[in-house]
Design a protein around this motif. Structure first.
Motif, PDB file in Angstrom:
ATOM      1  N   TRP A   1      31.274  52.215  43.829  1.00 30.25           N
ATOM      2  CA  TRP A   1      31.548  52.810  42.518  1.00 30.25           C
ATOM      3  C   TRP A   1      32.804  53.683  42.579  1.00 30.25           C
ATOM      4  N   ARG A   2      32.914  54.494  43.626  1.00 34.59           N
ATOM      5  CA  ARG A   2      34.100  55.338  43.773  1.00 34.59           C
ATOM      6  C   ARG A   2      35.356  54.505  43.952  1.00 34.59           C
ATOM      7  N   ARG A   3      35.276  53.480  44.780  1.00 31.80           N
ATOM      8  CA  ARG A   3      36.457  52.660  45.028  1.00 31.80           C
ATOM      9  C   ARG A   3      36.855  51.864  43.790  1.00 31.80           C
ATOM     10  N   VAL A   4      35.892  51.399  43.024  1.00 30.10           N
ATOM     11  CA  VAL A   4      36.210  50.653  41.802  1.00 30.10           C
ATOM     12  C   VAL A   4      36.890  51.562  40.788  1.00 30.10           C
ATOM     13  N   LEU A   5      36.360  52.780  40.617  1.00 28.08           N
ATOM     14  CA  LEU A   5      36.987  53.713  39.676  1.00 28.08           C
ATOM     15  C   LEU A   5      38.404  54.068  40.107  1.00 28.08           C
ATOM     16  N   ALA A   6      38.566  54.337  41.400  1.00 25.26           N
ATOM     17  CA  ALA A   6      39.917  54.639  41.903  1.00 25.26           C
ATOM     18  C   ALA A   6      40.840  53.439  41.723  1.00 25.26           C
ATOM     19  N   GLY A   7      40.306  52.240  41.940  1.00 24.86           N
ATOM     20  CA  GLY A   7      41.105  51.041  41.761  1.00 24.86           C
ATOM     21  C   GLY A   7      41.523  50.828  40.314  1.00 24.86           C
ATOM     22  N   LEU A   8      40.604  51.089  39.375  1.00 28.08           N
ATOM     23  CA  LEU A   8      40.941  50.948  37.956  1.00 28.08           C
ATOM     24  C   LEU A   8      42.020  51.944  37.547  1.00 28.08           C
ATOM     25  N   ALA A   9      41.909  53.179  38.055  1.00 32.77           N
ATOM     26  CA  ALA A   9      42.941  54.179  37.758  1.00 32.77           C
ATOM     27  C   ALA A   9      44.296  53.742  38.324  1.00 32.77           C
ATOM     28  N   THR A  10      44.286  53.246  39.543  1.00 32.86           N
ATOM     29  CA  THR A  10      45.530  52.750  40.153  1.00 32.86           C
ATOM     30  C   THR A  10      46.101  51.586  39.362  1.00 32.86           C
ATOM     31  N   LEU A  11      45.228  50.678  38.923  1.00 27.63           N
ATOM     32  CA  LEU A  11      45.670  49.520  38.156  1.00 27.63           C
ATOM     33  C   LEU A  11      46.282  49.948  36.827  1.00 27.63           C
ATOM     34  N   LEU A  12      45.683  50.938  36.173  1.00 26.61           N
ATOM     35  CA  LEU A  12      46.197  51.415  34.885  1.00 26.61           C
ATOM     36  C   LEU A  12      47.593  52.008  35.043  1.00 26.61           C
ATOM     37  N   VAL A  13      47.761  52.872  36.045  1.00 27.51           N
ATOM     38  CA  VAL A  13      49.064  53.513  36.261  1.00 27.51           C
ATOM     39  C   VAL A  13      50.110  52.472  36.657  1.00 27.51           C
ATOM     40  N   SER A  14      49.742  51.564  37.545  1.00 24.66           N
ATOM     41  CA  SER A  14      50.715  50.570  38.018  1.00 24.66           C
ATOM     42  C   SER A  14      51.145  49.630  36.896  1.00 24.66           C
TER      43      SER A  14
ATOM     44  N   GLU B   1      59.887  36.407  29.674  1.00 25.03           N
ATOM     45  CA  GLU B   1      58.550  36.299  29.094  1.00 25.03           C
ATOM     46  C   GLU B   1      57.673  37.386  29.706  1.00 25.03           C
ATOM     47  N   ILE B   2      57.513  38.481  29.004  1.00 29.56           N
ATOM     48  CA  ILE B   2      56.854  39.638  29.596  1.00 29.56           C
ATOM     49  C   ILE B   2      55.358  39.431  29.738  1.00 29.56           C
ATOM     50  N   ASP B   3      54.731  38.710  28.832  1.00 32.21           N
ATOM     51  CA  ASP B   3      53.273  38.529  28.924  1.00 32.21           C
ATOM     52  C   ASP B   3      52.848  37.782  30.187  1.00 32.21           C
ATOM     53  N   PRO B   4      53.476  36.644  30.540  1.00 31.57           N
ATOM     54  CA  PRO B   4      53.105  35.999  31.810  1.00 31.57           C
ATOM     55  C   PRO B   4      53.413  36.862  33.028  1.00 31.57           C
ATOM     56  N   VAL B   5      54.531  37.608  32.994  1.00 32.71           N
ATOM     57  CA  VAL B   5      54.870  38.471  34.125  1.00 32.71           C
ATOM     58  C   VAL B   5      53.816  39.558  34.298  1.00 32.71           C
ATOM     59  N   MET B   6      53.400  40.180  33.208  1.00 39.65           N
ATOM     60  CA  MET B   6      52.393  41.236  33.295  1.00 39.65           C
ATOM     61  C   MET B   6      51.031  40.664  33.707  1.00 39.65           C
ATOM     62  N   ALA B   7      50.698  39.482  33.215  1.00 33.40           N
ATOM     63  CA  ALA B   7      49.433  38.857  33.644  1.00 33.40           C
ATOM     64  C   ALA B   7      49.458  38.596  35.139  1.00 33.40           C
ATOM     65  N   TYR B   8      50.594  38.123  35.641  1.00 33.47           N
ATOM     66  CA  TYR B   8      50.753  37.893  37.084  1.00 33.47           C
ATOM     67  C   TYR B   8      50.583  39.200  37.853  1.00 33.47           C
ATOM     68  N   LEU B   9      51.248  40.263  37.398  1.00 39.99           N
ATOM     69  CA  LEU B   9      51.171  41.547  38.103  1.00 39.99           C
ATOM     70  C   LEU B   9      49.760  42.127  38.071  1.00 39.99           C
ATOM     71  N   VAL B  10      49.062  41.961  36.954  1.00 34.86           N
ATOM     72  CA  VAL B  10      47.684  42.463  36.857  1.00 34.86           C
ATOM     73  C   VAL B  10      46.796  41.726  37.852  1.00 34.86           C
ATOM     74  N   ILE B  11      46.940  40.406  37.932  1.00 37.19           N
ATOM     75  CA  ILE B  11      46.113  39.622  38.853  1.00 37.19           C
ATOM     76  C   ILE B  11      46.377  40.033  40.296  1.00 37.19           C
ATOM     77  N   VAL B  12      47.660  40.139  40.669  1.00 38.39           N
ATOM     78  CA  VAL B  12      48.002  40.487  42.046  1.00 38.39           C
ATOM     79  C   VAL B  12      47.535  41.904  42.381  1.00 38.39           C
ATOM     80  N   ALA B  13      47.743  42.849  41.450  1.00 38.68           N
ATOM     81  CA  ALA B  13      47.323  44.229  41.714  1.00 38.68           C
ATOM     82  C   ALA B  13      45.806  44.332  41.822  1.00 38.68           C
ATOM     83  N   ALA B  14      45.090  43.646  40.938  1.00 38.64           N
ATOM     84  CA  ALA B  14      43.626  43.686  41.000  1.00 38.64           C
ATOM     85  C   ALA B  14      43.114  43.074  42.301  1.00 38.64           C
TER      86      ALA B  14
END
Length: 508
Positions: free
Chosen positions: A6-19, A471-484
């Motif tokens: 739970w702690r790691r998931v919350l920290a990961g979500l915060a990191t994902l949001l900022v990144s 094309e910013i939407d595919p780039v951001m989708a790619y970055l979200v997948i890789v970061a997650a």
């Protein structure tokens, strides 16, 4: 455990949001959405620019556009790739599938061979084999990926396709290959002079006999794993798996492993008939693989022994490998039809793409075509990954084998296999638990250079194309997948630590 996750998931979500916020700002600032209109001479150029501004909502401040994008993501809308006129979800589906196909085989093979060679090199420290593997790994590690890919195109595709037009190996070439195999095995196993000569003789004879069989049986044009070859490979597999899993002194484990080979031979013809009367699919293949492992485990428990779990594990692994051989045999059976297909034109090793256009054929033909398109890029990634994993596993094993508990285990009179496999090998995997998940996620993000050279439509190719065409939407989708996936990889690494080392507790 749950509090840790739970702690790691919350920290990961915060990191994902900022990144994602930072990357959205940077990507928006670096892209030129009017790259194709800048030099346009169209009479309605200004109207096209206004339409582009409205389409991409460029009059809205970038921060507000980020939160709009985030809201769409949370509702399952990944946006659209405006340049190609498709939703991002459709573009991602094909790219992710292509990358997973490439990464799965490459990562698995690189880890297996790299770790195995690294451990043998560590156990044979300062020997000729050790120096040879150090030299080979450093050479492979220093080679540019694009150069390896180009060499594979030249010799692995063009050269091998030319060979298949007239597949004849001279007896001198076979003897040279057998000689090199004998030298390599004698260096790897070591021992006194008598043992080295014995190892060299066995390896030389086995390699020479194998290539002689391939030559005389016209195997290159009609490849298959027939029952005699399956019996030979299955028996060798049973002995090898038993040696590593429990040791040959565990007769129950060896008997269970050999029993699974006999079951595979008995089912050879029924399985062949079964596949001729059903509609094959990958879901069916996975189900049959799980069934084969379950049968192997059941055979292991039936044989029992001092530790039934060891017999079950040994038989289960053997059953999976024998079932894989039978699957490969089914794929090989369609080789003549595939080789002679008009779309292939006698050049079965491709250099670009992930499928052959206008090929047609059944499940097995399509599977063989996918395997052939994966062959060269997989080898390229395996060679580079093999070099890294060899160095990691060797240094880790050397450090572990110098520890006090290894000397204690030996002083208690434990067999060397037990000392190496149970006390040394398991602990040497702890540093690799950090490297492997991150490497897997990195490759899932796309082996950009390899995909570009072999023109595979994977994640790396999608990222480059979208970045080039703003094309910013595919780039951001790619970055979200890789970061997650990177966040998940770090959590998985921590869990692997706890599984490998009982002293580590994730809830500490």
């Amino acid at each position: 455990m749950f509090s840790f996750l739970w702690r790691r998931v919350l920290a990961g979500l915060a990191t994902l949001l900022v990144s994602t916020f930072v990357m959205f700002i940077l990507v928006s600032a670096s892209m030129d959405p009017f790259f194709d209109l800048g030099q346009s001479t169209a009479s309605n150029k200004q109207e096209l620019i206004r339409q582009r501004i409205a389409l991409l909502d460029l009059n809205t401040p970038v921060v507000i556009r980020y939160f709009k994008w985030l809201g769409n993501i949370l509702h399952g809308d990944l946006g659209s790739a405006w340049f190609v006129g498709q939703p991002v979800s459709a573009v991602l589906h094909g790219a992710i599938l292509s990358t997973i196909q490439l990464v799965t085989a490459a990562t698995f093979l690189a880890i297996i061979f790299g770790v195995a060679v690294g451990i043998v090199s560590a156990l044979r420290q300062y020997s000729s084999f050790d120096y040879l593997m150090i030299f080979v790994s450093f050479v492979l590690y220093s080679l540019p990926a694009f150069w390896v890919a180009v060499l594979l195109k030249q010799w692995g595709a063009i050269g091998f396709n030319d060979f298949l037009a007239d597949p004849v190996l001279s007896w001198v070439a076979i003897a040279v290959i057998a000689l090199l195999a004998g030298l390599l095995w004698s260096l790897a196993i070591g021992g006194d002079r008598r043992q080295r000569l014995l190892t060299f003789g066995i390896a030389f004879a086995a390699t020479f006999a194998t290539f002689a069989f391939l030559q005389l049986s016209d195997w290159w044009t009609h490849p298959s794993i027939n029952p005699p070859l399956l019996a030979l490979l299955g028996t060798a597999t049973a002995f090898a798996v038993t040696t590593l899993s429990s040791g040959l002194k565990n007769r129950r484990a060896l008997a269970a492993s050999l029993t699974t080979v006999v079951i595979g031979l008995v089912l050879y013809l029924p399985v062949k008939v079964f596949f001729q009367n059903v509609q094959e699919s990958w879901l069916m293949m996975i189900g049959l693989g799980v069934l084969a492992v379950a049968v192997g485990i059941g055979v292991g428990y039936a044989w029992g022994g001092p530790d039934p779990g060891v017999s079950a594990r040994t038989a289960g692994i053997t059953a999976f490998l024998v079932a894989s051989m039978m699957f490969v045999n089914q794929v090989m059976r369609v080789w003549p039809a595939y080789y002679n297909a008009p779309a292939i034109n006698g050049r079965p090793v491709p250099t670009i793409g992930n499928s052959t256009p206008n090929l047609g054929g059944n499940f097995w033909v399509q599977t063989l075509d996918s395997f052939m398109h994966l062959l060269l890029p997989t080898i390229a990634l395996v060679l580079i990954g093999f070099a890294a994993y060899t160095r990691y596993s060797r240094s880790s094993m050397l450090e572990v084998m110098s520890q006090d508990y290894i000397r204690t285990a030996r002083s208690k009179g434990l067999p060397e296999r037990t000392v190496v496999m149970r006390h040394g090998f398991r602990n040497s995997l702890i540093p690799l638990a950090t490297v492997v998940p991150i490497d897997v996620i990195t490759l899932l993000g796309g082996a950009i250079i390899t995909e570009r050279v072999f023109a595979r439509p994977g994640m790396g190719t999608l990222f480059l194309f979208s970045l080039t065409h703003a094309e910013i939407d595919p780039v951001m989708a790619y970055l979200v997948i890789v970061a997650a996936l990177a966040i998940i990889a770090n959590i998985v690494a921590d869990l692997i630590y706890a599984g490998l080392d009982p002293r580590i507790r994730v809830n500490a």
